[in-house]
Design an enzyme around this catalytic site. Structure first.
Site, PDB file in Angstrom:
ATOM      1  N   LEU A  96       0.434  -1.394   0.136  1.00 64.98           N
ATOM      2  CA  LEU A  96      -0.668   0.088  -0.041  1.00 64.98           C
ATOM      3  C   LEU A  96       1.111   1.348  -0.078  1.00 64.98           C
ATOM      4  CD1 LEU A  96      -2.643   0.820   0.242  1.00 64.98           C
ATOM      5  CD2 LEU A  96      -2.596   1.327   3.084  1.00 64.98           C
ATOM      6  N   ASP A  97       1.086   1.796  -1.050  1.00 69.20           N
ATOM      7  CA  ASP A  97       1.281   3.618  -1.073  1.00 69.20           C
ATOM      8  C   ASP A  97       2.851   3.186  -0.764  1.00 69.20           C
ATOM      9  OD1 ASP A  97      -1.127   4.830  -1.390  1.00 69.20           O
ATOM     10  OD2 ASP A  97      -1.303   5.081   0.916  1.00 69.20           O
ATOM     11  N   ALA A  98       3.525   2.333  -1.465  1.00 73.25           N
ATOM     12  CA  ALA A  98       4.550   2.296  -1.258  1.00 73.25           C
ATOM     13  C   ALA A  98       5.328   1.455  -3.341  1.00 73.25           C
ATOM     14  CB  ALA A  98       5.127   0.823  -0.208  1.00 73.25           C
TER      15      ALA A  98
END
EC number: 3.5.1.10
Length: 302
Positions: free
Chosen positions: A245-247
């Site tokens: 997530l969001d990485a």
């Protein structure tokens, strides 16, 4: 009436864009230059980067298409032999800028990024066509249809309430997106976490705008997180979507300064302006083959 000079200028603007990454060694630039020179290729833009930490070499070359007496397909066939010489790990693409690319936008209720991209596309600022918009709410349908673009509504149950229905909704979104075979799938504030298999399926094409300067404040409500920490800078991050997530690999970021007088609402309002700019820049660089990814990092020849 279009003059002959205008037509000729448009033809000269057409480019064959070669992007390549491979293990670094001597002679790479010379070999590529020799290949293009032998074909009469007129290089109008060239960028290089050698990463000493990974030992990887990156380049982007833009060649005037009119200078090469080959189609993009034929040029790819010829260059494949050069790429093989550079080693089996070589990764490369060759795109004809005269062939428009396609974008599919996936949205929810928040429309600032959608409005911005629709406007840019209408004014010819994006080297691609927005072929469809998919939304899990109907709020943005009128503006999409006003631009003459197809809108598809796919409702989603709330997270954690009906796993089977959510899986079915994601499957429908996948089918709708794949029908357009897009070069970019833009999550323009979609606010739903893509399942891992969909991240893999759209790897290197799915682009997200996160309303925070990652890796700080990942996940939901980042402005509220930032407000609680009393930050003095807020920002936005455009990145490729991965199962983490969001990485995903970061394409573009920007920030703006705030102070102690800002409320959460003020931060959201100012943050929206940054989100629009960061997403537009990141998407354009992706479409122009300026972004090369290796080992979860990007090289951006902006």
């Amino acid at each position: 009436m279009i003059s002959a000079g205008t037509t000729a200028a448009a033809a000269d603007d057409r480019r064959y864009v070669l992007s390549l990454g491979c293990p670094d060694s001597t002679g790479i630039v010379a070999r590529i230059s020799e290949f293009l020179s032998d074909l009469g290729g007129w290089i109008v833009e060239a960028a290089y980067h050698a990463d000493p930490n990974s030992g990887w070499f990156f380049t982007r070359q833009a060649i005037r298409a009119s200078s090469v007496d080959l189609s993009a397909y034929e040029l790819r066939e010829r260059f494949a032999e050069v790429a093989a010489e550079l080693g089996p790990e070589t990764e490369w693409t060759l795109h004809d800028s005269g062939t428009p690319k396609r974008i599919v936008l996936v949205v929810s209720k928040d429309g600032h990024c959608l409005h911005d991209l629709l406007g840019r596309a209408a004014q010819g600022e994006l080297p691609a066509q927005i072929t469809a918009v998919i939304g899990n709410h109907r709020d943005l349908e009128p503006v999409v249809r006003a631009h003459g673009i197809a809108f598809h509504h796919v409702p989603f149950p709330k997270a954690g309430t009906d796993p089977e229905a959510r899986a079915a909704a994601f499957a429908e979104v996948r089918d709708l997106v794949d029908a357009h075979d897009p070069h970019a799938v833009v999550l323009a504030r979609f606010m739903q976490v893509l399942p891992a298999e969909l991240c893999e399926h759209w790897a290197g094409r799915a682009i997200n705008i996160h309303h925070s300067f990652l890796p700080s404040f990942a996940g939901a409500r980042p402005y509220h997180q930032a407000f609680a920490r009393g930050v003095k800078l807020i920002g936005a991050t455009c990145h490729y979507v991965t199962a983490d997530l969001d990485a995903g690999p970061i394409i573009e970021q920007d920030v703006t300064r705030i102070d102690h007088t800002y409320t959460t609402r003020d931060m959201v309002r100012q943050g929206r302006d940054i989100e629009k700019l960061v997403l537009a820049r990141g998407l354009r660089w992706h479409l122009e083959d300026r972004v090369l990814v290796h080992d979860h990092k990007t090289v951006v020849f902006s």
